[in-house]
Scaffold this active site. Structure first.
Site, short mmCIF file in Angstrom:
data_model
loop_
_atom_site.label_atom_id
_atom_site.label_comp_id
_atom_site.label_asym_id
_atom_site.label_seq_id
_atom_site.Cartn_x
_atom_site.Cartn_y
_atom_site.Cartn_z
CG ASP A 12 -1.67 1.34 1.41
OD1 ASP A 12 -2.50 1.65 0.30
OD2 ASP A 12 -1.73 1.92 2.62
CB ILE A 13 0.61 4.59 -1.49
CG1 ILE A 13 1.23 3.96 -2.84
CG2 ILE A 13 1.32 5.89 -1.52
CD1 ILE A 13 0.89 4.69 -4.04
CG ASP A 14 -1.53 7.47 1.06
OD1 ASP A 14 -0.63 8.29 0.75
OD2 ASP A 14 -2.45 7.38 0.20
N GLY A 48 -5.49 2.44 -3.16
CA GLY A 48 -6.57 3.18 -3.25
C GLY A 48 -6.47 4.37 -4.30
CE LYS A 193 -5.53 -0.79 -1.28
NZ LYS A 193 -4.36 -0.24 -0.55
CG ASP A 216 -2.32 2.25 6.35
OD1 ASP A 216 -2.77 3.13 6.82
OD2 ASP A 216 -1.83 2.02 5.12
CG ASN A 219 -7.84 1.00 1.20
OD1 ASN A 219 -7.25 1.06 2.35
ND2 ASN A 219 -7.71 1.71 0.38
#
Length: 271
Positions: A12-14, A48, A193, A216, A219
């Site tokens: 994931d990114i954020d 997302g 995802k 984290d 989603n």
């Protein structure tokens, strides 16, 4: 703990790769990506976000380290080596029905495409939610008429969750996932995802047991519970930690690196 050799790892990114509110990419992240590639493991992103809304530091990481596999917009647009593997645009008639309802009730919204994000209006609550993600958005209520839309962002507080649910406007075809005090993702009920990952690993000829993922947020629940080995960041939502196979340190304490070392995917000699 590993069910099979790990061939792909989705991040994931954020708050997993990138500290959104501080615009920080931990120093160990490029090291992790390079080390995985040297071992023949594909580093991938599952987010997302739309590709057009990646943070600049993530864009730089992708370019510098050669990341080529992407599951974006919560699995609604997925690609490998610049080839689209699977995409799931929302039907225009569904968009028109939902937007009509939102306009009637003064609820702002955004259209999320692969190339751009268009909003219905710019308000303080919308800016509070969206600006930390991207400021590269514009007002265009008709954007869906000329571009494929893969997700909507709806800007309302948790106090209105029940109102939206009771309205029946989303019926059984769509679902919402809250990601901010003032916003939710709205996507097709079958989208996630996890479904995006399934599409790309089938393309690669792998099985889900060959896949690890780090996340984290809410989603990420479907992804983390679906892959062979799901890892929650130390800063993850408590509900995500419940379904994870392993919980590592938080993002600002090198959680990715420490998790990969603890699980034996990487060794100190690989770094």
């Amino acid at each position: 703990m590993l069910k099979a050799p790990i061939k792909v790892i989705f991040f994931d990114i954020d708050e997993t790769l990138y500290v959104k509110d501080k615009a920080i990419l931990p120093d160990t992240v490029p090291t992790v990506i390079r080390s995985l590639k040297r071992k023949g493991i594909i580093p991938a992103i599952a987010t997302g976000r739309a590709r057009c809304a990646f943070p600049k530091k993530i864009d730089q990481l992708i370019k510098q380290e050669g990341i080529e596999l992407f599951v974006t917009i919560n699995g609604q647009y997925n690609s490998y080596q610049n080839q689209v593997i699977a995409k799931h645009p929302i039907d225009t008639t569904d968009i028109e029905r939902i937007v009509h309802f939102l306009s009637q009730h003064q609820i702002e919204y955004a259209f999320v495409g692969n190339e751009g994000i268009a909003v219905s209006n710019i308000t303080p609550h919308l800016k509070q939610a969206l600006d930390p993600i991207t400021t590269r958005y514009f007002i265009d209520k008709n954007y869906y008429q000329t571009h494929e839309i893969y997700q909507l962002l709806l800007f309302y507080s948790a106090e209105q969750d029940q109102f939206i649910a009771d309205s029946g406007i989303l019926k059984d075809k769509f679902k919402t996932v809250r990601w901010h005090d003032y916003s939710v993702d709205c996507l097709v009920a079958t989208g996630s995802k996890a479904s995006g990952i399934d599409a790309v690993i089938e393309h690669l000829g792998l099985t889900i047991d060959n896949v690890m993922a780090f996340g984290d947020g809410l989603n990420d629940i479907e992804m983390i519970s679906h892959v062979g080995t799901g890892v929650a960041m130390g800063n993850a939502h408590p509900e995500l930690k419940k379904v994870a196979d392993y919980t590592t340190e938080d993002i600002e304490h090198d959680g990715l690196l420490k998790g990969l070392l603890a699980l034996g995917v990487l060794n100190s000699s690989d770094l």
